[in-house]
Design an enzyme around this catalytic site. Structure first.
Site, short mmCIF file in Angstrom:
data_model
loop_
_atom_site.label_atom_id
_atom_site.label_comp_id
_atom_site.label_asym_id
_atom_site.label_seq_id
_atom_site.Cartn_x
_atom_site.Cartn_y
_atom_site.Cartn_z
N HIS A 96 -10.68 -7.76 9.09
CA HIS A 96 -9.56 -8.68 8.92
C HIS A 96 -8.42 -8.33 9.86
O HIS A 96 -8.20 -7.16 10.22
CB HIS A 96 -9.08 -8.72 7.46
N ASP A 126 -5.08 -9.23 9.33
CA ASP A 126 -3.75 -9.14 8.73
C ASP A 126 -3.47 -7.73 8.20
O ASP A 126 -4.39 -6.92 8.02
CB ASP A 126 -3.60 -10.15 7.59
N ASP A 170 -5.67 0.35 8.04
CA ASP A 170 -6.15 -0.87 7.39
C ASP A 170 -5.69 -2.10 8.15
O ASP A 170 -4.65 -2.67 7.87
CB ASP A 170 -5.64 -0.90 5.95
N GLU A 210 -6.73 -11.19 4.27
CA GLU A 210 -7.49 -10.38 3.32
C GLU A 210 -6.58 -9.68 2.32
O GLU A 210 -7.00 -9.38 1.20
CB GLU A 210 -8.32 -9.34 4.09
N GLU A 211 -5.34 -9.43 2.72
CA GLU A 211 -4.46 -8.58 1.93
C GLU A 211 -3.70 -9.34 0.83
O GLU A 211 -2.90 -8.72 0.12
CB GLU A 211 -3.44 -7.89 2.85
N GLU A 241 -13.93 -1.68 7.34
CA GLU A 241 -12.81 -1.17 6.55
C GLU A 241 -12.77 0.36 6.67
O GLU A 241 -13.79 1.00 6.96
CB GLU A 241 -12.98 -1.56 5.08
N HIS A 243 -1.84 1.21 3.66
CA HIS A 243 -0.60 0.68 3.07
C HIS A 243 0.48 1.75 2.90
O HIS A 243 1.54 1.46 2.35
CB HIS A 243 -0.87 -0.01 1.72
#
Length: 358
Positions: A70, A72, A102, A132-133, A161, A335
């Site tokens: 992903h 984003d 991530d 995705e987030e 991932e 994150h």
């Protein structure tokens, strides 16, 4: 428009991707850059849906593999944890910045493979998807699977991932339910006029505390289930006997069970209570018994374990495609305000994928 040099090394490419801000719902700039870089490669057919980009080889190989990631990220910190920076930490060079874990390191590996492997031993489909987030309704891979499943057809899917550059097969399913007890409201000075719903919650909480969670082997990997209370609500004031109490429960179930079977199991744990399902995502078997998956694991020669959480590999499993997680970065730092990835891990992840594909 930002430009990406796919001939640059994987660390520089990761930094370039991270420095294009792409918080969920704002992936247009990075999707433009990825699309332009891929369209410059004549061996790929490129299509785009919203901010999701798909590139495919069409060499007539006997096997096809999907590599997905992903575009984003979660929001930046204040002050922003961009632009990226490289530092030495305990003798190890590290790349800092939002997305380094991530999952723009994994996206960089995809793009490097797209550039370097012009004659792959198996046909390749590269998927770079949006959103995705955030809420599932925005997820680009979900929409691609629903609207253009033919573009995802493959013998194996690899979701890049972060896994510390180790293979994590499949994923557990997740279900959230609410269980409530009902009482009778009354003044707390005269509780005999009512019935306390919070006190009645004792039995449900005891069952959760005493619950023995399964460890289940699926396709050679052992998944550890988890059944936990994650929230509780009850009472409206400090002088009122509560007439209702609700506990929120999260069940992480092994991929040998479907969502329907997982719910049936919860009914057996709480047979006297009504369960209200608020969220359900099916798990994914790793499919390590499939030839394509076995070849992948053998070629990478890295540790293999289960994915104890949930990832988008489940979307491939729903299409009947075995799927694994493999990518650079420590998922515990995803994150994080100090999100960072060792440079050596980015290089190792790229090398491992090239061993398999080239």
């Amino acid at each position: 428009m930002a430009e990406l040099d796919l001939s640059s090394d994987v660390v520089a490419l990761t930094a370039a991707l991270c420095d294009i801000e792409s918080v969920s719902r704002d992936e247009g700039g990075i999707a433009d850059a990825v699309e332009a870089a891929l369209r410059a490669l004549p061996h790929l057919d490129v299509t785009r849906f919203g901010h999701t980009v798909v590139a495919r080889t069409d060499l007539g190989r006997e096997e096809r593999v999907v590599l997905a990631g992903h575009l984003d990220t979660v929001p930046l910190t204040d002050p922003p944890n961009l632009p990226t920076r490289r530092e030495m930490v305990d003798g190890e060079e590290v790349l800092y910045g939002r997305g380094t874990v991530d999952m723009k390191g994994g996206v960089a590996v995809q793009l490097r493979i797209a550039h370097e492997v012009r004659e792959p031993a198996r046909d390749l489909t590269f998927v770079f998807y949006e959103a995705e987030e955030i809420e599932e309704r925005y997820n680009g891979l979900k929409h691609l699977a629903a609207d253009h499943p033919e573009l995802l057809a493959a013998d194996l899917a690899v979701l890049l991932e972060p896994t510390n550059a180790e293979v994590e097969g499949g994923c557990k399913g997740t279900m959230r339910v609410e269980v409530s007890t009902k009482g009778i409201a009354a003044h707390s000075a005269r509780p005999w006029n009512g019935h306390n719903a919070i006190h009645d919650m004792h039995d449900i909480l005891r069952r959760l505390a005493d619950y023995e969670e399964r460890a289940v082997e699926v396709d050679g990997l052992t998944y550890h289930e988890a059944l936990q209370a994650v929230g509780i609500e009850g009472g409206i004031a400090g002088n009122v006997i509560p007439d209702r109490c609700t506990v929120r429960i999260n069940y992480r179930f092994a991929p040998d069970r479907s969502g329907e079977e997982a719910l049936a199991h919860l009914h057996s744990v709480f047979p006297e209570h009504e369960l209200r399902v608020t969220d359900l995502a099916e798990g994914a078997r790793p499919g390590l018994d499939r030839p394509a998956a076995q070849t992948f694991v053998e070629a990478l020669a890295v540790p293999v374990g289960p994915k104890e959480g949930w990832t988008d590999v489940a979307r491939f499993a729903a299409l009947g495609i075995p799927a694994v997680n493999f990518g650079p970065g420590d998922p515990n730092l995803a994150h994080h305000d100090e999100e960072r990835c060792p440079v050596a891990q980015l290089v190792a992840a790229e090398a491992a994928m090239l061993r398999w594909l080239a």
